[in-house]
Write a protein that holds these residues in place. Sequence first.
Motif, PDB file in Angstrom:
ATOM      1  N   SER A  29       4.744   3.553 -16.377  1.00 32.68           N
ATOM      2  CA  SER A  29       3.191   2.667 -17.094  1.00 32.68           C
ATOM      3  C   SER A  29       2.569   1.850 -15.163  1.00 32.68           C
ATOM      4  N   ALA A  30       3.648   2.059 -14.015  1.00 36.20           N
ATOM      5  CA  ALA A  30       2.958   1.059 -12.559  1.00 36.20           C
ATOM      6  C   ALA A  30       2.111   2.499 -12.845  1.00 36.20           C
ATOM      7  N   ILE A  31       1.978   3.439 -12.915  1.00 37.32           N
ATOM      8  CA  ILE A  31       0.830   4.169 -12.478  1.00 37.32           C
ATOM      9  C   ILE A  31      -0.364   4.272 -13.228  1.00 37.32           C
ATOM     10  N   ALA A  32      -0.354   4.273 -14.638  1.00 36.53           N
ATOM     11  CA  ALA A  32      -1.167   3.912 -15.017  1.00 36.53           C
ATOM     12  C   ALA A  32      -1.845   2.471 -15.499  1.00 36.53           C
ATOM     13  N   SER A  33      -1.594   1.802 -14.079  1.00 32.00           N
ATOM     14  CA  SER A  33      -1.818  -0.019 -14.527  1.00 32.00           C
ATOM     15  C   SER A  33      -3.669   0.715 -13.064  1.00 32.00           C
ATOM     16  N   ASP A  34      -3.718  -1.003 -13.533  1.00 35.01           N
ATOM     17  CA  ASP A  34      -5.044  -1.338 -13.167  1.00 35.01           C
ATOM     18  C   ASP A  34      -4.610  -1.002 -11.343  1.00 35.01           C
ATOM     19  N   ASP A  35      -3.485  -1.684 -10.374  1.00 32.89           N
ATOM     20  CA  ASP A  35      -2.566  -1.393  -9.159  1.00 32.89           C
ATOM     21  C   ASP A  35      -1.265  -0.720  -8.826  1.00 32.89           C
ATOM     22  N   PRO A  36      -1.854   1.189  -8.969  1.00 33.08           N
ATOM     23  CA  PRO A  36      -0.980   1.898  -8.906  1.00 33.08           C
ATOM     24  C   PRO A  36      -0.301   1.719  -7.655  1.00 33.08           C
ATOM     25  N   PRO A  37       1.033   2.484  -7.754  1.00 27.98           N
ATOM     26  CA  PRO A  37       1.714   2.028  -6.204  1.00 27.98           C
ATOM     27  C   PRO A  37       1.797   3.716  -5.105  1.00 27.98           C
ATOM     28  N   LEU A  38       1.612   3.582  -4.219  1.00 28.75           N
ATOM     29  CA  LEU A  38       1.896   4.959  -4.063  1.00 28.75           C
ATOM     30  C   LEU A  38       3.181   5.247  -4.070  1.00 28.75           C
ATOM     31  N   VAL A  39       3.155   6.934  -4.737  1.00 27.17           N
ATOM     32  CA  VAL A  39       3.998   7.258  -4.575  1.00 27.17           C
ATOM     33  C   VAL A  39       4.238   8.595  -3.062  1.00 27.17           C
ATOM     34  N   LEU A  40       5.798   8.586  -2.834  1.00 29.60           N
ATOM     35  CA  LEU A  40       6.130   9.676  -2.346  1.00 29.60           C
ATOM     36  C   LEU A  40       6.976  10.268  -2.492  1.00 29.60           C
ATOM     37  N   GLU A  97       0.704   6.183   8.451  1.00 36.41           N
ATOM     38  CA  GLU A  97      -0.617   5.555   8.609  1.00 36.41           C
ATOM     39  C   GLU A  97      -1.349   6.988   8.245  1.00 36.41           C
ATOM     40  N   ARG A  98      -0.790   7.812   8.446  1.00 40.07           N
ATOM     41  CA  ARG A  98      -1.242   9.405   8.048  1.00 40.07           C
ATOM     42  C   ARG A  98      -1.164   9.434   6.772  1.00 40.07           C
ATOM     43  N   HIS A  99      -0.109   8.854   6.188  1.00 39.51           N
ATOM     44  CA  HIS A  99       0.821   9.742   4.721  1.00 39.51           C
ATOM     45  C   HIS A  99       0.561   8.188   4.398  1.00 39.51           C
ATOM     46  N   GLY A 100      -1.085   7.376   4.727  1.00 44.96           N
ATOM     47  CA  GLY A 100      -1.469   5.886   3.777  1.00 44.96           C
ATOM     48  C   GLY A 100      -1.000   5.219   2.958  1.00 44.96           C
ATOM     49  N   VAL A 179       3.468  15.640 -15.591  1.00 45.37           N
ATOM     50  CA  VAL A 179       3.968  16.191 -14.397  1.00 45.37           C
ATOM     51  C   VAL A 179       1.813  16.500 -13.512  1.00 45.37           C
ATOM     52  N   ALA A 180       2.076  16.581 -12.270  1.00 44.10           N
ATOM     53  CA  ALA A 180       1.358  17.585 -11.833  1.00 44.10           C
ATOM     54  C   ALA A 180       1.617  18.835 -11.661  1.00 44.10           C
ATOM     55  N   GLY A 181       0.928  19.971 -11.258  1.00 48.16           N
ATOM     56  CA  GLY A 181       1.799  21.153 -10.576  1.00 48.16           C
ATOM     57  C   GLY A 181       1.556  21.486  -8.961  1.00 48.16           C
ATOM     58  N   GLU A 182       1.110  19.659  -8.833  1.00 48.82           N
ATOM     59  CA  GLU A 182       0.826  20.303  -7.658  1.00 48.82           C
ATOM     60  C   GLU A 182       0.649  18.849  -6.957  1.00 48.82           C
ATOM     61  N   PRO A 183       1.681  18.575  -5.781  1.00 52.22           N
ATOM     62  CA  PRO A 183       1.354  17.636  -5.237  1.00 52.22           C
ATOM     63  C   PRO A 183      -0.021  16.825  -4.480  1.00 52.22           C
ATOM     64  N   SER A 184       0.052  15.392  -4.248  1.00 50.51           N
ATOM     65  CA  SER A 184      -1.600  15.004  -4.076  1.00 50.51           C
ATOM     66  C   SER A 184      -1.855  14.705  -2.793  1.00 50.51           C
ATOM     67  N   PRO A 185      -2.830  15.519  -1.992  1.00 43.56           N
ATOM     68  CA  PRO A 185      -3.366  15.549  -0.446  1.00 43.56           C
ATOM     69  C   PRO A 185      -2.957  14.006   0.008  1.00 43.56           C
ATOM     70  N   ALA A 186      -2.957  13.075   1.261  1.00 43.44           N
ATOM     71  CA  ALA A 186      -2.558  11.806   2.035  1.00 43.44           C
ATOM     72  C   ALA A 186      -3.927  11.576   2.041  1.00 43.44           C
ATOM     73  N   ALA A 187      -4.127   9.942   2.125  1.00 41.20           N
ATOM     74  CA  ALA A 187      -5.052   9.927   2.464  1.00 41.20           C
ATOM     75  C   ALA A 187      -4.834   8.709   3.739  1.00 41.20           C
ATOM     76  N   PRO A 188      -4.935   9.031   4.605  1.00 42.04           N
ATOM     77  CA  PRO A 188      -4.641   8.130   5.818  1.00 42.04           C
ATOM     78  C   PRO A 188      -5.440   7.010   5.767  1.00 42.04           C
ATOM     79  N   VAL A 189      -4.462   5.867   6.360  1.00 38.92           N
ATOM     80  CA  VAL A 189      -5.203   4.347   6.414  1.00 38.92           C
ATOM     81  C   VAL A 189      -5.181   3.972   7.786  1.00 38.92           C
ATOM     82  N   ALA A 190      -6.200   3.347   8.333  1.00 41.39           N
ATOM     83  CA  ALA A 190      -6.540   3.209  10.151  1.00 41.39           C
ATOM     84  C   ALA A 190      -5.172   1.921  10.354  1.00 41.39           C
ATOM     85  N   ASP A 191      -5.062   1.504   9.545  1.00 46.98           N
ATOM     86  CA  ASP A 191      -4.036   0.066   9.805  1.00 46.98           C
ATOM     87  C   ASP A 191      -3.152  -0.911   9.275  1.00 46.98           C
ATOM     88  N   PHE A 192      -1.704  -0.153   9.301  1.00 46.08           N
ATOM     89  CA  PHE A 192      -0.506  -0.147   8.754  1.00 46.08           C
ATOM     90  C   PHE A 192      -0.679  -1.812   7.398  1.00 46.08           C
TER      91      PHE A 192
END
Length: 309
Positions: A29-40, A97-100, A179-192
Motif C-alpha cells: 500500500s505504501a509503494i502505491a501511495s503518493d509518498d512511497p518509501p525508499l525500498v532497499l 547519499e549514493r543510494h538515495g 514483483v519486478a524483474g530487476e532492481p531499480s537504479p539508485a538515485a543519488p542525493v546531494a545532501d543527507f
Amino acid sequence: MGAAPAFNTPKGADPAGEVALICPSTLASAIASDDPPLVLEATVGCAASGASCFVPGAVLFDLAAVDVYEEDATGSPLPLPGNYNLRPPAALRAALERHGVRARRRCVVYTQCRRHTTAAREAQERGHHHRYRPAASREGVADPIVAARLVWCLAYAGVERVALLDGGMSLWLDGGFPVAGEPSPAAPVADFFDGRGGAFPRRPEYRASVEEVAAAVAASGGGGGGSGGLRIGDVRAPCEFAGEGHDYAYAMPHGRIPGALPARWGPSTFVGSEYYAPRTGVLRPLRELAASWRQAGLLQRGSRRAGGA
C-alpha cells in the motif's frame, strides 16, 4: 566501585526516530501511495546474484558500501582494528547519499540473503561471504540479520523512519504481491539532511565502542550482568558463549566479555532460530523475545520497554 559511564548520548539530541516492522500488505500500500518509501534490498557479496525478482522499486544495497571488509587472499578477515565494522562517518554518509538515502524519507529494508548451515571445507569458500548463497538458489536458511544490520545503520545515521520488512521476499512472494524483474537504479542525493544541516551520525548513542564497553565493565567490577544500569547481551551460539568453539571457517578467539549474559541466539553461529524462523526469516513476536531476555537477566522484571511486554 564507580558508576558505569553513560554512552555518548548528545545533549539536546532529537527524539528517537521510528524503527518498526512492516508487513508485506502495508508495504504494498505504501509503494502505491503518493509518498512511497525508499525500498532497499540489503545484500552481501554474491547473495543477490541470480535473483529473478525484487520488490518493485527496490534498490540494491551491498553492506560492503557501509562496512569495512579487509580480507586476505583466502577471504579470511585481516586482524585489523575496525575490520568488519562500520566505515568512518564521512564514508558512511557518502555511501547513503549514493543510494538515495535522506534523513526525512522513510526507508524500508528487506533481504534475500540465505546462508549455508554446515561448515565450509573448501578453501574457495572461506571468508566473510562464503556462507551466503545466490538468491535464486533458495538454499540454506534465511538471514534477516543482513537487513537488520542495514536498518540499524540507517537509524544510527539519523534516518527518521526506518522499517524492516518482516519475512522479506519469502512472505512477499507467499502473499502474491507484484514483483519486478530487476532492481531499480539508485538515485543519488546531494545532501543527507536536505540542506537542514546537523551532526552526522545523528544517533551516535545507537553504537557503543570497545572503549565505552570496556570502561563500563571496569566500572561495574567486571559484572556487566549485574544489578546496575549496564547489561551486556551476548548474541551468539551457546558454544561461542561458553568458549568452546564456533562455526566460522577462520580462526577466532574463544570466550566472552566479562559479565555478559546469553541473549540466546540459536543452535549455531549462523542459525538464529531463537529470533526468527529459519525458512522464512519471520521474526519471533517481541513479547516472546522480551520474556526470553528477562529470563536471561537482560531486562528487568516488570520492564515495559520492549513492546509493552
